[in-house]
Write a protein that holds these residues in place. Sequence first.
Motif, PDB file in Angstrom:
ATOM      1  N   ALA A 192       0.816  -1.224   0.000  1.00 28.69           N
ATOM      2  CA  ALA A 192       0.000   0.000   0.000  1.00 28.69           C
ATOM      3  C   ALA A 192       0.848   1.272   0.000  1.00 28.69           C
ATOM      4  O   ALA A 192       0.350   2.345  -0.317  1.00 28.69           O
ATOM      5  N   LEU A 193       2.121   1.160   0.323  1.00 24.72           N
ATOM      6  CA  LEU A 193       2.999   2.325   0.436  1.00 24.72           C
ATOM      7  C   LEU A 193       3.109   3.112  -0.871  1.00 24.72           C
ATOM      8  O   LEU A 193       2.968   4.337  -0.880  1.00 24.72           O
ATOM      9  N   ILE A 194       3.333   2.433  -1.962  1.00 28.67           N
ATOM     10  CA  ILE A 194       3.492   3.116  -3.255  1.00 28.67           C
ATOM     11  C   ILE A 194       2.189   3.794  -3.655  1.00 28.67           C
ATOM     12  O   ILE A 194       2.180   4.960  -4.076  1.00 28.67           O
ATOM     13  N   ASN A 195       1.086   3.092  -3.528  1.00 26.81           N
ATOM     14  CA  ASN A 195      -0.221   3.673  -3.813  1.00 26.81           C
ATOM     15  C   ASN A 195      -0.451   4.924  -2.960  1.00 26.81           C
ATOM     16  O   ASN A 195      -0.888   5.967  -3.453  1.00 26.81           O
ATOM     17  N   ASN A 196      -0.111   4.832  -1.694  1.00 32.22           N
ATOM     18  CA  ASN A 196      -0.311   5.937  -0.762  1.00 32.22           C
ATOM     19  C   ASN A 196       0.515   7.163  -1.148  1.00 32.22           C
ATOM     20  O   ASN A 196       0.020   8.288  -1.094  1.00 32.22           O
ATOM     21  N   PHE A 197       1.760   6.970  -1.534  1.00 29.12           N
ATOM     22  CA  PHE A 197       2.610   8.110  -1.895  1.00 29.12           C
ATOM     23  C   PHE A 197       2.033   8.871  -3.083  1.00 29.12           C
ATOM     24  O   PHE A 197       1.937  10.101  -3.063  1.00 29.12           O
ATOM     25  N   ILE A 198       1.665   8.158  -4.114  1.00 33.19           N
ATOM     26  CA  ILE A 198       1.158   8.812  -5.325  1.00 33.19           C
ATOM     27  C   ILE A 198      -0.109   9.603  -5.022  1.00 33.19           C
ATOM     28  O   ILE A 198      -0.227  10.780  -5.384  1.00 33.19           O
ATOM     29  N   LEU A 206      11.180  11.960   3.254  1.00 31.19           N
ATOM     30  CA  LEU A 206      10.308  12.373   4.355  1.00 31.19           C
ATOM     31  C   LEU A 206       9.061  11.498   4.426  1.00 31.19           C
ATOM     32  O   LEU A 206       8.583  11.171   5.519  1.00 31.19           O
ATOM     33  N   PHE A 207       8.531  11.112   3.276  1.00 26.27           N
ATOM     34  CA  PHE A 207       7.384  10.207   3.238  1.00 26.27           C
ATOM     35  C   PHE A 207       7.763   8.862   3.859  1.00 26.27           C
ATOM     36  O   PHE A 207       6.978   8.279   4.613  1.00 26.27           O
ATOM     37  N   LEU A 208       8.962   8.397   3.554  1.00 23.41           N
ATOM     38  CA  LEU A 208       9.428   7.125   4.128  1.00 23.41           C
ATOM     39  C   LEU A 208       9.645   7.231   5.634  1.00 23.41           C
ATOM     40  O   LEU A 208       9.379   6.276   6.367  1.00 23.41           O
ATOM     41  N   VAL A 209      10.103   8.393   6.112  1.00 26.45           N
ATOM     42  CA  VAL A 209      10.247   8.612   7.557  1.00 26.45           C
ATOM     43  C   VAL A 209       8.868   8.576   8.217  1.00 26.45           C
ATOM     44  O   VAL A 209       8.682   7.918   9.246  1.00 26.45           O
ATOM     45  N   ALA A 210       7.901   9.282   7.607  1.00 26.20           N
ATOM     46  CA  ALA A 210       6.533   9.279   8.145  1.00 26.20           C
ATOM     47  C   ALA A 210       5.963   7.859   8.145  1.00 26.20           C
ATOM     48  O   ALA A 210       5.358   7.424   9.129  1.00 26.20           O
ATOM     49  N   PHE A 211       6.169   7.150   7.036  1.00 31.54           N
ATOM     50  CA  PHE A 211       5.715   5.768   6.952  1.00 31.54           C
ATOM     51  C   PHE A 211       6.370   4.926   8.046  1.00 31.54           C
ATOM     52  O   PHE A 211       5.706   4.147   8.727  1.00 31.54           O
ATOM     53  N   GLY A 212       7.682   5.095   8.200  1.00 28.95           N
ATOM     54  CA  GLY A 212       8.419   4.312   9.194  1.00 28.95           C
ATOM     55  C   GLY A 212       7.902   4.535  10.607  1.00 28.95           C
ATOM     56  O   GLY A 212       7.725   3.580  11.368  1.00 28.95           O
ATOM     57  N   CYS A 213       7.651   5.787  10.956  1.00 24.84           N
ATOM     58  CA  CYS A 213       7.137   6.097  12.291  1.00 24.84           C
ATOM     59  C   CYS A 213       5.737   5.529  12.492  1.00 24.84           C
ATOM     60  O   CYS A 213       5.443   4.911  13.520  1.00 24.84           O
ATOM     61  N   ALA A 214       4.869   5.730  11.494  1.00 27.68           N
ATOM     62  CA  ALA A 214       3.502   5.223  11.586  1.00 27.68           C
ATOM     63  C   ALA A 214       3.498   3.696  11.610  1.00 27.68           C
ATOM     64  O   ALA A 214       2.769   3.078  12.393  1.00 27.68           O
ATOM     65  N   TYR A 215       4.335   3.103  10.770  1.00 27.83           N
ATOM     66  CA  TYR A 215       4.382   1.647  10.714  1.00 27.83           C
ATOM     67  C   TYR A 215       4.953   1.060  12.006  1.00 27.83           C
ATOM     68  O   TYR A 215       4.453   0.056  12.506  1.00 27.83           O
ATOM     69  N   ALA A 216       5.991   1.697  12.552  1.00 26.19           N
ATOM     70  CA  ALA A 216       6.588   1.203  13.804  1.00 26.19           C
ATOM     71  C   ALA A 216       5.565   1.222  14.939  1.00 26.19           C
ATOM     72  O   ALA A 216       5.482   0.264  15.723  1.00 26.19           O
ATOM     73  N   ALA A 217       4.787   2.292  15.024  1.00 26.33           N
ATOM     74  CA  ALA A 217       3.754   2.371  16.058  1.00 26.33           C
ATOM     75  C   ALA A 217       2.694   1.292  15.849  1.00 26.33           C
ATOM     76  O   ALA A 217       2.258   0.630  16.795  1.00 26.33           O
ATOM     77  N   GLN A 218       2.290   1.102  14.592  1.00 23.57           N
ATOM     78  CA  GLN A 218       1.299   0.082  14.269  1.00 23.57           C
ATOM     79  C   GLN A 218       1.848  -1.307  14.569  1.00 23.57           C
ATOM     80  O   GLN A 218       1.159  -2.146  15.150  1.00 23.57           O
TER      81      GLN A 218
END
Length: 130
Positions: A47-53, A73-85
């Motif tokens: 879902a990451l690629i779909n989400n970025f676009i 920055l998108f990958l940092v945001a993803f990483g933080c959100a994913y780590a919490a999840q």
Amino acid sequence: MKNSVRILRFALIGTLNALITAAVIWLMMDKLDCNYLWSNITGYIAALINNFIWSKYWIFGSHTGKFRREIPLFLVAFGCAYAAQFASLLLMVEIAGLNEYLAQFLGLFIYGAINFIMNKRLTFIGNKPA
């Protein structure tokens, strides 16, 4: 109004991303008999690629060529959100004994809230919805 439009668009794309994530997780866990952790990782990456676009062009309206700035920055945001999840997933399944499918579903909300806030305030700052 601008923020409400972003939130609505984010919710729509978030729903699409959740469906992509859930479909991949279900396919891997149910049909391919994969471990719930590997299934989770794969589902979120799908879902990451779909989400970025969608985030770049429709939710946050970034029509500039700032890819060199936005992708990391998108990958940092993803990483933080994913780590919490992911941490919440482990806690819900391993500590609380929650059903793996229910824990995956609940984790989507944790991921979504953190992802929206970080992308709004970090990745696509100053952009207007299209």
